[in-house]
Structures are given as structure tokens and as C-alpha cells.
Design an enzyme around this catalytic site. Structure first.
Site, PDB file in Angstrom:
ATOM      1  N   HIS A 239       0.820  -1.217   0.000  1.00  0.00           N
ATOM      2  CA  HIS A 239       0.000   0.000   0.000  1.00  0.00           C
ATOM      3  C   HIS A 239       0.857   1.272   0.000  1.00  0.00           C
ATOM      4  O   HIS A 239       0.666   2.168  -0.809  1.00  0.00           O
ATOM      5  CB  HIS A 239      -0.884   0.043   1.253  1.00  0.00           C
ATOM      6  CG  HIS A 239      -1.759  -1.151   1.449  1.00  0.00           C
ATOM      7  ND1 HIS A 239      -2.960  -1.347   0.784  1.00  0.00           N
ATOM      8  CD2 HIS A 239      -1.623  -2.223   2.279  1.00  0.00           C
ATOM      9  CE1 HIS A 239      -3.511  -2.481   1.194  1.00  0.00           C
ATOM     10  NE2 HIS A 239      -2.733  -3.029   2.085  1.00  0.00           N
TER      11      HIS A 239
HETATM   12  O1  RIB Z   1      -4.814   0.379   4.867  1.00  0.00           O
HETATM   13  C1  RIB Z   1      -3.435   0.283   4.620  1.00  0.00           C
HETATM   14  C2  RIB Z   1      -2.687   1.284   5.428  1.00  0.00           C
HETATM   15  O2  RIB Z   1      -2.872   1.016   6.810  1.00  0.00           O
HETATM   16  C3  RIB Z   1      -1.158   1.219   5.210  1.00  0.00           C
HETATM   17  O3  RIB Z   1      -0.618   2.509   5.382  1.00  0.00           O
HETATM   18  C4  RIB Z   1      -0.682   0.328   6.310  1.00  0.00           C
HETATM   19  O4  RIB Z   1       0.666   0.622   6.698  1.00  0.00           O
HETATM   20  C5  RIB Z   1      -1.622   0.708   7.403  1.00  0.00           C
HETATM   21  O5  RIB Z   1      -1.098   1.880   8.018  1.00  0.00           O
END
Ligand code: RIB
Ligand code: CA
Length: 310
Positions: A239
Site C-alpha cells: 500500500h
Molecule cells: O490500509 C493500509 C494502510 O494502513 C497502510 O498505510 C498500512 O501501513 C496501514 O497503516
């Protein structure tokens, strides 16, 4: 090459670690500061992990600043089930001996934004608490930040509730403050980040590189892998690397102009990012872009190239 000045705000969990490590290998970027925020894990862990990860790759020169210990209004909601009790999936790496910064993240970010006279790109990859604090305490910061490339939100879906993604759900008031600030936003929500994955072959390849950084990858991602196998498929959704790689390679991503606001009052919809991407009714203020697709092969290859190079 004129390198792009970048500030990364992170709740240093395992995908944050990959994003930080990859960022240090992108010649298009100059990381001019990093700040830690509570989210995946406590501020103490996020701050230590960011310092230690940068030190692991020989980048103690990048200063890391401590930010918020909790969201603006609500209680802290962490994700130990995904990032482990230490934020790195239980993996242990050497402690950094870099000088410990004590200036608060929002003050340091404000000074750096003024220094770069409107050219600073800020990549928040955790809850938006530090960014909101910077806007509240230093309102003219909106004149100095060029754009916020944010990992967060979802036009459709969620990974904490059916409506909400973790970074927004954990501090929706901060997210709404950021959305209403007028700073241009490129949002990389789950719609694109679940497509931004390393498949099992990629994971095996990185885990076989045998350097201390690839060993961290090998030893830290098991909980995230299990969580995402339940949610999506086998593999690792990186992500937080989306806004980082977009900043260096915007041509790899597909985004659309829209307005984005955050639900802060709802019960079922609490923390939802509401966009006008597909609606007849359009918001008056459409200063954002929401990203829906990417060139995954180039994304994954660039991450592997970074891990090979340590
Ligand atoms: O939903 C994904 C996000 O939430 C990413 O930034 C992961 O590191 C968590 O913080
Ligand atoms: Ca994160």
C-alpha cells in the site's frame, strides 16, 4: 536531474518500511525529512522503526521527527494483528545511533515546507494526524506544500469496516481537516493499492537475496501476508509504496479528478472517504485525484530492484 524534495510521514509498520527503503533508492527523489505518527503501532515504535530502518540502509542523514501519540479526537486504534507488537512483524534490526530529534513533526514539516518554497511533496502513509496538526498550528503551510500524495481511503470498500480504510478510519477528523485545507491531494486508496501487490514469486525472490534489508522483508511480513490472504489473495499489497513510486513515476498510475471528503459523524460509514468519481452530483471543490490502477509489473520490479541493491 532535479530531484523531487519529498517528506514521508509514516506509522512505520511493515509496508511502511518497504516504502521507506524503496524511497531511498529512487534517484528521482530527495528525502528531506521523515516524521512518525501513531497508527499501525505506537508512536514510540513508529519513531524507532523509521530511524532503525533508515539506519539499516545507511541513511542516518535523513532526520526523523516524532509526531502524534494519538489521533486528534478519538482513541488510538492500532494494528498489532498485522504489524506485530513492535510494528515490524516482530523482526529485530539494530538500533539507530543517529541523533534523536525532539522537534515535533508538524513544526519540522512547516519549516521544511517554507524552505522549499512550495516545491515540497509530502507523502503521508499513515493516519493524517501530523498533517492535520501542521495545518491547524501553521495555517499558512497550505501555501508551501505542493501536493499531498496520500496512502489512504477507498472509493469502494474498506479494510477496517466495509466502508473505511485504516489510515482514514483511525483519524477521520484529521483526514477531513486535510481534505478541507485546499492543499492538492493525490489519494492512493485501496482501489489501487490492492492491485499494487508482490505475488508469491516476487516474495520468494526478495526473500532469497540474502542481504540484511531483504532479510528484514523476509522476517517481517508474515502477519501482513496472512491478513491480506484473508482479505484479497495470496501476496503482499505494498500500500504505502504507491504514493512513493507515483512521486517518482506518475506514468505508472491512473488517476481521476474528483472531490474527496470524509465521514466523521456516521456509525456504519465512520471514516469513509466520499468521492464524486462516479456520481452525477459533483462536489464544488474538486482539487483531488483518486487513483484506481497502476502498471503492477513495473511497480513490483522496481521494489525488487531496490531490495536487490542493498
Ligand atoms: O490500509 C493500509 C494502510 O494502513 C497502510 O498505510 C498500512 O501501513 C496501514 O497503516
Ligand atoms: Ca502505513
Amino acid at each position: 536531474m532535479n530531484r523531487i524534495p519529498v517528506w514521508i510521514d509514516t506509522d512505520t509498520g511493515v509496508d511502511d518500511a518497504t516504502a521507506l527503503l524503496v524511497a531511498t533508492k529512487l534517484e528521482e527523489l530527495e528525502i528531506v525529512g521523515v516524521s512518525a505518527v501513531a497508527g499501525n503501532t505506537s508512536l514510540e515504535n513508529a519513531f524507532r522503526n523509521a530511524r532503525d530502518v533508515l539506519s539499516l540502509v545507511g541513511r542516518k542523514d535523513i532526520r526523523v521527527y516524532p509526531g502524534a501519540e494519538k489521533p486528534l479526537l478519538i482513541d488510538l486504534f492500532t494494528a498489532e494483528n498485522v504489524h506485530g507488537s513492535n510494528g515490524l512483524g516482530g523482526a529485530e534490526i539494530p538500533l539507530s545511533d543517529a541523533p534523536v530529534e525532539t522537534e515535533k513533526a508538524w513544526d519540522a514539516l512547516y519549516e521544511k515546507a517554507k524552505e522549499y518554497k512550495g516545491e515540497l511533496v509530502v507523502c503521508p502513509v499513515g493516519p493524517l494526524t501530523n498533517i492535520a496538526n501542521a495545518i491547524i498550528k501553521h495555517p499558512d503551510i497550505v501555501d508551501y506544500i505542493k501536493v499531498l500524495n496520500i496512502m489512504g481511503g477507498a472509493a469502494i470498500g474498506g479494510n477496517v469496516t466495509p466502508c473505511a480504510e485504516f489510515n482514514i478510519y483511525t483519524d477521520p477528523q484529521a483526514a477531513e481537516t486535510v481534505m478541507r485545507s485546499g492543499i492538492p491531494v493525490n489519494m492512493f486508496g485501496l482501489d489501487v493499492t490492492i492491485k499494487a501487490y508482490l505475488d508469491d514469486d516476487d516474495i520468494a525472490e526478495i526473500s532469497s537475496y540474502g542481504n540484511p534489508v531483504s532479510d528484514l522483508f523476509r522476517d517481517s511480513n508474515h502477519l501482513l501476508y496472512q491478513a491480506q490472504e484473508r482479505l484479497y489473495r495470496s501476496g503482499l499489497c505494498e500500500h504505502d509504496s504507491c504514493p512513493i513510486l507515483y512521486t517518482a513515476h506518475p506514468e505508472w498510475f491512473e488517476g481521476y479528478e474528483c472531490g474527496i471528503y470524509v465521514e466523521t459523524q456516521g456509525t456504519i460509514t465512520f471514516g469513509k472517504t466520499v468521492t464524486d468519481l462516479w456520481t452525477d452530483y459533483k462536489f464544488d471543490d474538486r482539487h483531488c485525484r483518486f487513483f484506481l490502477d497502476l502498471d503492477r509489473d513495473r511497480f513490483a520490479e522496481r521494489i525488487k530492484e531496490a531490495y536487490r541493491s542493498f
